[in-house]
Write a protein that holds these residues in place. Sequence first.
Motif, short mmCIF file in Angstrom:
data_model
loop_
_atom_site.label_atom_id
_atom_site.label_comp_id
_atom_site.label_asym_id
_atom_site.label_seq_id
_atom_site.Cartn_x
_atom_site.Cartn_y
_atom_site.Cartn_z
N TYR A 60 0.50 -0.88 0.13
CA TYR A 60 0.07 -0.12 0.01
C TYR A 60 0.49 1.11 -0.59
CZ TYR A 60 -3.41 3.05 1.12
OH TYR A 60 -4.53 3.94 1.98
N PHE A 61 0.68 2.00 -1.12
CA PHE A 61 1.81 3.55 -1.12
C PHE A 61 1.15 4.09 -0.90
CE2 PHE A 61 4.16 6.14 -4.08
CZ PHE A 61 5.58 5.99 -2.99
N TYR A 62 1.17 5.51 -0.66
CA TYR A 62 1.04 6.44 -0.57
C TYR A 62 1.82 7.61 -0.79
CZ TYR A 62 -2.37 10.63 1.36
OH TYR A 62 -3.14 11.70 1.45
N LYS A 63 1.62 8.51 -1.90
CA LYS A 63 2.43 9.94 -1.96
C LYS A 63 1.75 10.80 -2.17
CE LYS A 63 6.64 10.91 -4.98
NZ LYS A 63 5.64 12.29 -5.54
N ALA A 64 1.96 11.98 -1.57
CA ALA A 64 1.55 13.43 -1.49
C ALA A 64 2.60 14.62 -1.67
CB ALA A 64 0.36 13.93 -0.52
N ASP A 65 2.41 15.35 -2.74
CA ASP A 65 2.77 16.58 -3.52
C ASP A 65 2.17 17.99 -2.74
OD1 ASP A 65 5.77 15.61 -4.14
OD2 ASP A 65 4.60 14.62 -5.71
N LEU A 66 2.29 18.31 -1.66
CA LEU A 66 1.82 19.46 -1.33
C LEU A 66 2.59 20.34 -1.13
CD1 LEU A 66 -0.17 17.78 1.91
CD2 LEU A 66 -0.56 17.95 -0.75
N ASN A 67 1.35 21.98 -0.92
CA ASN A 67 2.35 23.16 -1.33
C ASN A 67 1.02 24.49 0.00
OD1 ASN A 67 4.26 23.16 -3.14
ND2 ASN A 67 2.64 22.24 -3.86
N PHE A 68 1.98 25.34 0.84
CA PHE A 68 1.10 26.07 0.60
C PHE A 68 0.55 27.36 0.25
CE2 PHE A 68 2.92 24.64 5.20
CZ PHE A 68 1.58 24.45 6.45
N THR A 87 -3.13 22.44 -0.37
CA THR A 87 -3.23 21.85 -1.26
C THR A 87 -2.17 20.96 -2.17
OG1 THR A 87 -2.54 23.51 -2.51
CG2 THR A 87 -3.86 23.31 -2.00
N GLY A 88 -2.34 20.01 -2.94
CA GLY A 88 -2.01 19.34 -3.70
C GLY A 88 -1.86 18.29 -4.36
N THR A 89 -1.08 17.11 -4.78
CA THR A 89 -1.52 16.01 -5.80
C THR A 89 -1.61 14.78 -4.37
OG1 THR A 89 -1.01 16.83 -7.48
CG2 THR A 89 -1.11 14.62 -7.74
N VAL A 90 -2.27 14.08 -4.11
CA VAL A 90 -1.73 12.25 -3.38
C VAL A 90 -2.06 11.24 -5.27
CG1 VAL A 90 -3.19 10.51 -1.80
CG2 VAL A 90 -2.80 13.44 -1.72
N ASN A 91 -1.04 10.27 -5.04
CA ASN A 91 -1.16 9.54 -5.15
C ASN A 91 -0.77 8.28 -4.85
OD1 ASN A 91 -0.67 10.32 -8.63
ND2 ASN A 91 1.16 11.85 -6.83
N THR A 92 -2.12 7.50 -4.47
CA THR A 92 -1.60 5.90 -3.91
C THR A 92 -1.67 4.46 -5.25
OG1 THR A 92 -4.04 5.46 -4.33
CG2 THR A 92 -3.51 7.36 -1.94
N MET A 96 5.33 8.69 2.01
CA MET A 96 5.70 9.81 1.73
C MET A 96 4.63 11.64 1.39
SD MET A 96 8.32 8.05 -0.62
CE MET A 96 8.89 9.52 -1.49
N VAL A 97 5.72 12.66 2.21
CA VAL A 97 4.59 13.37 1.60
C VAL A 97 5.97 14.10 1.53
CG1 VAL A 97 4.57 13.79 4.53
CG2 VAL A 97 3.27 14.83 2.58
N GLN A 98 5.82 15.04 0.39
CA GLN A 98 6.56 16.52 0.64
C GLN A 98 5.68 17.77 0.51
OE1 GLN A 98 9.76 16.32 -2.52
NE2 GLN A 98 9.01 18.63 -2.85
N ILE A 99 5.89 18.35 1.99
CA ILE A 99 5.62 19.83 2.15
C ILE A 99 6.44 20.76 1.68
CG2 ILE A 99 4.15 21.41 3.62
CD1 ILE A 99 3.61 18.53 4.94
N ASN A 100 5.84 21.90 1.07
CA ASN A 100 6.63 22.80 0.01
C ASN A 100 6.12 24.19 0.78
OD1 ASN A 100 7.97 25.01 -0.89
ND2 ASN A 100 8.09 24.75 -3.07
N LEU A 101 7.64 24.35 2.32
CA LEU A 101 6.28 25.59 2.68
C LEU A 101 5.93 27.32 2.67
CD1 LEU A 101 9.01 24.63 5.86
CD2 LEU A 101 6.37 24.22 5.39
#
Length: 652
Positions: A449-457, A464-469, A570-575
Amino acid sequence: MKTFFTLFLLFLRIVCFSQEKYNSENYIVTLDDIKSTTFLKDSTANALVIYEQGKSHVDRNEYHLITVIKRKIKLLKREGFDNANIVIPLYITKTRYEEVESILATTYNYVNGKITKTQLEKKDIFTEAYDENHTLIKFTLPNIKEGSVITYSYKLISPFMFNYKSWNFQSEIPKLYSEYNASIPANWDYHVKLIGGKKLFKNESVIEKRCLEVSDGSYADCSNSMYVMKDIPAFIKENYMTTKSNYLARIEYELKTFQDFQGQISNYAKTWETVDKELKIDKNIGKQLSKSVDFDEILPAHIINESDPLKKATAIYQFVQNNFTWNEEFQIFKDVSIKDLLKEKSGNVSSINILLHNLLDTAGIDVKPILLSTRENGLITTIFPVISEFNYLIVQATINGTSYFLDGTDKFISFGDLPFRCLNQFGRTLDLKNGSDWIDIKPGKASTYFYKADLNFEDDQNLTGTVNTKYTGYHAIDTKKRYFSNKEAYLEDLENKSPYIEINDYEVENNILENPDFQETYTIDYDLNTNAESIYLNPFFKIFFSENPFKLQERTYPIDFGYPDNYFYMVQINLNNKYEVIEKPKEIMISLPNNTGSLRLSCSLLNNSVMLMMKVEFKESIYPPEYYPYLKEFMAKVVDTQKNSIILFKKI
């Protein structure tokens, strides 16, 4: 002062134990049995078997099996009152039947300093027809209360010596003492199986001379055995287990041979060579496997003309999946008919998978049927054949040196996978020409089960951002069933699990049922709903484990996941230079014993972005009971890890 408190606590403990003077030595109800109000060894117990005994012997005149059962139970809490509802199942056929006699039942209470007894009346004993082979005798102990002690006894008379009386030492409530006595004449020879892994407190056997005699002077000696277990914990069901019948401590008998007084021997225990010969001519198995199928009439032209063996086998498999419906019947040795299946388009598991077998065989694919027992049906005896323990049939196809397990009953299962119900350690491959053999039933690879999120403030302080599972293996099967069965309900459930997150632009990659994996993409809008200078942000927008599934103090049976299992987050949050990180989760790296599993968590800062990664890995399908405390601690750490927060401070 410290010494005083230690002695005081010891005194309290002695006082508490002094309140528990249960008489577990015999069936007699004592004042202490009634006045005791607790069971300190298991404070969760709502009832307790103080004493139980079973005695079985063969009647000298009718040769019936007589079993006398006595049981004494303490009702500790109201939740334990169900133990006063007694059901005695009786087996019946068209010509013979079991019966019960001498039912005696009494409730004991302590009222105003006196012991009161309430007897069960005959009018309160009921007989209920259950099915064509079973009748139920039912009664409820009268006048029960919290603290009552109930006793009941009865005599069971059975003409079925083939099934010598089994005995359960363990049940859903704890037991202080459980004893079973079996007297078996030498005429009958049984396989004796002690199941459940618990040790006997007493295991004694003596020979009784001339226990059976007939008019011509012939006689038989008896083997009289006594089996005792003490302090037996309650069996408590928990996650990640197969049927409880695999683990309940009990003794069972399987008849091997019977020798009458004239010396004639009847063999009941069969060899696999004998079973193979019988299955070869069996109308439901061998005869159906040998039936020819009209390949050109059943299959479409594009499948018939396919030259690649793997592609052809896959197409045949998918054709059976999509054109025939399993009727949910597990009886694999009854009502099996390819002819009826082709006509009705619906049939039992044997019919569907034997059709699959025969189509693949006609296509030139190397195939063999496999008999197995599903997880809910129980483990199979391997030391000798017990054909009645099998309740399922699958197919093994070997193509270019690679073997695939196939089951055409479930349209959501991809080629080479099996339904979860089939993952029960091993099965028996039927080669009706060369003989059958055991085979391990294991999934080919781990499920992930793979969860990846790329988010931005954003400017409005929303994330907000995109989630891929991505789901593979059994995670994919479960997700496909939920999605393709009801897409609207699936999306609604996805949103309900994240109440503060708005989901948009939902898409499924390769939106076809045959795709072995399930991949989805969507955008999220997470409203932080705060104007504070600092934010406590939990970066786990998807929780894999919301609570620890392991809650028992001790588990005496295996932890059976069914398959190796992996979770990636995995999650990446752009501050966006709006926040700075004050505190982030600390790195975690722990492993299960012998490197059979691991938890890893890392969190780093790079170019004004937070990068968090978690991986949970279970490398084994089944863990022995000794691993339970480690798994329990491991899962507690996993749950706790998902509660980590990142503390952000707003930049000026």
